[in-house]
Scaffold this active site. Sequence first.
Site, PDB file in Angstrom:
ATOM      1  N   ASP A 106     -18.851  89.074 -37.070  1.00 38.39           N
ATOM      2  CA  ASP A 106     -17.926  88.032 -36.635  1.00 38.39           C
ATOM      3  C   ASP A 106     -17.363  88.425 -35.270  1.00 38.39           C
ATOM      4  O   ASP A 106     -18.124  88.738 -34.363  1.00 38.39           O
ATOM      5  CB  ASP A 106     -16.858  87.825 -37.714  1.00 38.39           C
ATOM      6  CG  ASP A 106     -15.871  86.714 -37.391  1.00 38.39           C
ATOM      7  OD1 ASP A 106     -16.241  85.534 -37.548  1.00 38.39           O
ATOM      8  OD2 ASP A 106     -14.731  87.025 -36.981  1.00 38.39           O
ATOM      9  N   HIS A 304     -21.137  83.265 -44.234  1.00 33.26           N
ATOM     10  CA  HIS A 304     -20.660  83.999 -43.076  1.00 33.26           C
ATOM     11  C   HIS A 304     -20.392  85.473 -43.341  1.00 33.26           C
ATOM     12  O   HIS A 304     -20.644  86.314 -42.477  1.00 33.26           O
ATOM     13  CB  HIS A 304     -19.372  83.336 -42.562  1.00 33.26           C
ATOM     14  CG  HIS A 304     -18.816  83.978 -41.331  1.00 33.26           C
ATOM     15  ND1 HIS A 304     -19.476  83.954 -40.125  1.00 33.26           N
ATOM     16  CD2 HIS A 304     -17.668  84.679 -41.128  1.00 33.26           C
ATOM     17  CE1 HIS A 304     -18.750  84.596 -39.212  1.00 33.26           C
ATOM     18  NE2 HIS A 304     -17.654  85.047 -39.801  1.00 33.26           N
TER      19      HIS A 304
END
Length: 327
Positions: A106, A304
């Site tokens: 991320d 994610h």
Amino acid sequence: MPQPTPADRTHRLVPSPAGRTHLVEQGDGPLVLLVHGFPESWYSWRHQLPALAAAGYRAAALDVRGYGRSSKPAAESAYRMLDLVEDNVAVVEALGERSAVIVGHDWGATIAATSALVRPDVFRAVGLLSVPYTPPGGPKPSEVFAGMGGEQEFYVSYFQEPGRAEAEIEPDVRGWLAGFYAALSADTMPEPGAPDPHFVTRGGTLRDRFPRGRLPAWLSEDELDVYAGEFERSGLTGALNRYRNMDRDWADLAGHQGAPIRQPSLFLGGSLDASTTWLADAIEAYPTTLPGLTASHLLEGSGHFIQQERPEETNRILTEWLGGLDA
């Protein structure tokens, strides 16, 4: 040989430009620095620390400045990307090493990529999880994000306004984190056609679009308690200040516009992750932007939080890639 366990982890505080950086390390061997994303902590690498240690590496997962037990400078501008790079360099030096492989997820992927770009003398290889590398340059970020969404507001613009997201999160940090993690995880994300949790209705909150009532399979109640406990102590402002420095980063890195990362690199993304699908063009550009790319993987059905959703596959891919660096 006994396998590494959580009891083998060592917590350390080391000096850095932030003031102090907290990290958790495990294992002996070549140093692998692990950098988390938003809104997480060193704990997001809990599955990777023992796996890397077992494979013969010294794995060190840090708390980025503003998170956990690391320092939290008061100035918003103290969270610009080049400051985070220097924190990473300081950690390598404090651990008695001259170089390291850096792996990020991320925001941590962008921090890792920038570290490799501007300090190739320290970071000899880079692994990127979930967020592809895009070279510095292009239009000013705040202007790009402001133009997204039409009648809706993109979450980055929402986060960039000081105090606004904090007012949404602070009354119920644990509940907000649970909803955020669920919104971006494969088994709990909204169905296609449902309101997109990356956008905010004008006058609304991001939480309005979070799934409710179910944690993703990778996150237990006890694990959520760990994350919530960190942010209930630290607040979210330091973490959110990363978003509030994107225009400063754009200016700071102007001298690197369009620059490739030439060290050996890895990319690992999830097929259901918006960070991967929205930036598909960036992945296609890797022959130019990551000429040292030695492995690229897209995990079908993953969201994610890839190293927590699919830890065994992530560990296998990481250790195979690391093993190939020195082969």
